[in-house]
Scaffold this active site. Structure first.
Site, mmCIF file in Angstrom:
data_model
loop_
_atom_site.group_PDB
_atom_site.id
_atom_site.type_symbol
_atom_site.label_atom_id
_atom_site.label_comp_id
_atom_site.label_asym_id
_atom_site.label_seq_id
_atom_site.Cartn_x
_atom_site.Cartn_y
_atom_site.Cartn_z
ATOM 1 N N ASP A 60 3.276 -4.322 8.127
ATOM 2 C CA ASP A 60 2.047 -3.571 7.915
ATOM 3 C C ASP A 60 0.908 -4.593 7.999
ATOM 4 O O ASP A 60 0.665 -5.350 7.065
ATOM 5 C CB ASP A 60 2.083 -2.900 6.534
ATOM 6 N N HIS A 62 0.875 -1.173 0.000
ATOM 7 C CA HIS A 62 0.000 0.000 0.000
ATOM 8 C C HIS A 62 0.914 1.225 0.000
ATOM 9 O O HIS A 62 2.010 1.187 0.575
ATOM 10 C CB HIS A 62 -0.839 -0.056 1.281
ATOM 11 N N CYS A 89 -4.768 2.339 -3.688
ATOM 12 C CA CYS A 89 -3.583 2.949 -3.060
ATOM 13 C C CYS A 89 -2.380 2.018 -3.159
ATOM 14 O O CYS A 89 -1.572 1.917 -2.216
ATOM 15 C CB CYS A 89 -3.840 3.303 -1.586
ATOM 16 N N LYS A 119 -10.214 -1.233 10.447
ATOM 17 C CA LYS A 119 -10.178 -2.442 9.618
ATOM 18 C C LYS A 119 -10.420 -3.685 10.458
ATOM 19 O O LYS A 119 -10.336 -4.808 9.975
ATOM 20 C CB LYS A 119 -8.853 -2.535 8.874
HETATM 21 N N1 PLP Z 1 -1.648 -0.750 4.510
HETATM 22 C C1 PLP Z 1 -2.534 -1.585 3.973
HETATM 23 C C2 PLP Z 1 -2.117 -2.964 3.568
HETATM 24 C C3 PLP Z 1 -3.855 -1.176 3.798
HETATM 25 O O1 PLP Z 1 -4.754 -1.993 3.251
HETATM 26 C C4 PLP Z 1 -4.226 0.126 4.211
HETATM 27 C C5 PLP Z 1 -5.606 0.620 3.981
HETATM 28 O O2 PLP Z 1 -6.282 0.195 3.094
HETATM 29 C C6 PLP Z 1 -3.261 0.948 4.787
HETATM 30 C C7 PLP Z 1 -1.975 0.482 4.925
HETATM 31 C C8 PLP Z 1 -3.586 2.347 5.262
HETATM 32 O O3 PLP Z 1 -4.479 2.294 6.331
HETATM 33 P P1 PLP Z 1 -5.110 3.641 6.936
HETATM 34 O O4 PLP Z 1 -5.686 4.392 5.782
HETATM 35 O O5 PLP Z 1 -6.129 3.167 7.904
HETATM 36 O O6 PLP Z 1 -3.975 4.377 7.589
#
Ligand code: PLP
Length: 408
Positions: A199, A122, A362, A225
């Site tokens: 992550d 991401h 993203c 999430k």
């Molecule tokens: N990393 C991963 C794998 C994600 O799926 C997401 C969100 O979709 C994020 C990071 C970012 O999360 P947040 O927007 O809650 O900070």
């Protein structure tokens, strides 16, 4: 066996109608829904306990502080962390990774050092490292996935060296649902003397997370999430490492003694928690983790069965092009309908009350790995039923001729 019907009543939003159809919510990789106990805890905090934490000796402030610190212990138990001070509250995964990237960079990175990330990350686990590397003249190395979307640890082994300071990798890809070999990654990275950040934004909901067993150095996730509120998140860090990292956000709550020209800082975890935290959100997050824990591993198995079923059935639809076929897939399935935009597909599904995500998720480098700029993503949670999967597949079959009709 886990029965989703037995807990659906806990999620009032699942009873909504959208575009005159019962809502079928399949965008859980973006944000999950909150059950009644979490909503009630959130409101209760505002109704009965509203006060700032760690700042007042009056009764409400004391109670708020106690409730927030109890939430820290709930997170500690959920992750099986050794100490509560290893749990830092953040506003989400993105904030947690930025905190580590910034602080770790200042403490440990020198020109010529290397950081490894994968090309399935991401943007939140990519861009902060790009920035940190740029600032400290370090090199960002990209561990590319295989053609099917799996990670081959032999590739990582060949990239690691004494220059590697950090390997930052997702536990589960938010685009293709690849379940990554974290145990092997941690062992290999540590053998090379590098730290590991996981992550866990997606992984947190798809099985037991045990940070002591995994022995990662950092792990981050977002409350929204895993059935908690938006604007909450957790950074877990091993205490001995966090102690060596400097704070990067400064202000109230994180200082010890302040003069006009200098300040000394609080100990863990407070040195990383400047300013008033999202108190009600954090307390509700603690409740969300307990809720998920009560459901047990059966809920995760149910969810995996739903994804397996969807994958099997979607392979039978000629127009469906699945993105990647990793060895182990959990949580999400991305696809395109041959020749049609992901946006149009998702918009037509929405007309049937079916909520899915479309776009680049993203994770633009991850999609480009498969020669794509966008995809539709379907991501069930434990409250979704087999009947909803069938309704989704049915919806997909109805959408195809509509899309074809718009092309002629
Ligand atoms: N990393 C991963 C794998 C994600 O799926 C997401 C969100 O979709 C994020 C990071 C970012 O999360 P947040 O927007 O809650 O900070």
């Amino acid at each position: 066996m886990f029965q989703p019907e037995s807990i659906r009543g806990d999620f009032p939003i699942l009873g909504l109608s959208v575009n005159s159809h019962p809502l079928i919510y399949l965008d859980n990789a973006a944000t999950t829904q909150m059950p009644e106990p979490v909503l009630a805890t959130y409101c209760e905090q505002h109704r009965l306990y509203e006060a700032n934490v760690h700042r007042g000796i009056h009764r409400l402030s004391q109670l708020s502080t106690k409730r927030m610190e109890e939430a820290r212990v709930k997170v500690q138990r959920f992750l099986n962390a050794r100490y509560p001070e290893e749990i830092i509250f953040t506003s989400g995964t993105t904030a947690g990774i930025n905190l580590v990237a910034e602080s770790f960079g200042r403490a440990f990175l020198h020109p010529g050092d290397e950081i490894i990330v994968t090309n399935m990350e991401h943007h939140s686990n990519l861009v902060p490292w790009q920035e940190t590397c740029r600032r400290h003249e370090a090199a960002l190395k990209i561990w590319t996935m295989e053609a099917n979307g799996s990670l081959d640890v032999n590739r990582l082994a060949s990239m690691l060296s004494s220059k590697t300071k950090m390997v930052a990798v997702c536990g589960v890809s938010n685009v293709i649902g690849a379940l990554n070999p974290l145990d092997d990654i941690v062992k290999l990275a540590h053998a090379a003397g590098a730290f590991v950040l996981v992550d866990a934004a997606q992984a947190i909901r798809h099985g037991r997370t045990n940070v002591q067993e995994l022995f990662c150095d950092f792990l981050v996730f977002s409350g929204h999430k895993i059935m908690g509120p938006t604007g909450t998140g957790v950074l877990y860090g091993r205490r001995d490492i966090l102690e060596k990292l400097p704070p990067v956000v400064f202000g109230g709550g994180m200082v010890d003694r302040v003069t006009e020209t200098s300040a000394s800082f609080e100990s863990l975890p407070f040195k990383f928690e400047a300013g008033t935290p999202n108190i009600a959100g954090i307390i509700a997050l603690g409740e969300a983790l307990e809720y998920v824990q009560r459901l047990g591993i059966g809920a995760c198995e149910h969810e995996r069965n739903l994804i397996r079923y969807l994958e099997q059935e979607m392979r039978e639809i000629p127009e469906v092009e699945l993105v990647g076929s990793p060895r182990f897939r959990v949580g999400v399935l991305s696809f395109n309908l041959q020749g049609f935009s992901a946006f149009d597909t998702a918009a037509l599904l929405d007309k049937l009350g079916i909520a899915v995500r479309s776009g680049h998720h993203c994770a633009q480098p991850a999609l480009r790995h498969f020669g794509l700029e966008g995809a539709v993503r379907v991501s069930p949670a434990f409250y979704n039923t087999q009947e909803e999967m069938e309704a989704f597949l049915d919806g997909l079959r109805r959408v195809i001729p509509l899309l074809k009709g718009t092309k002629t």
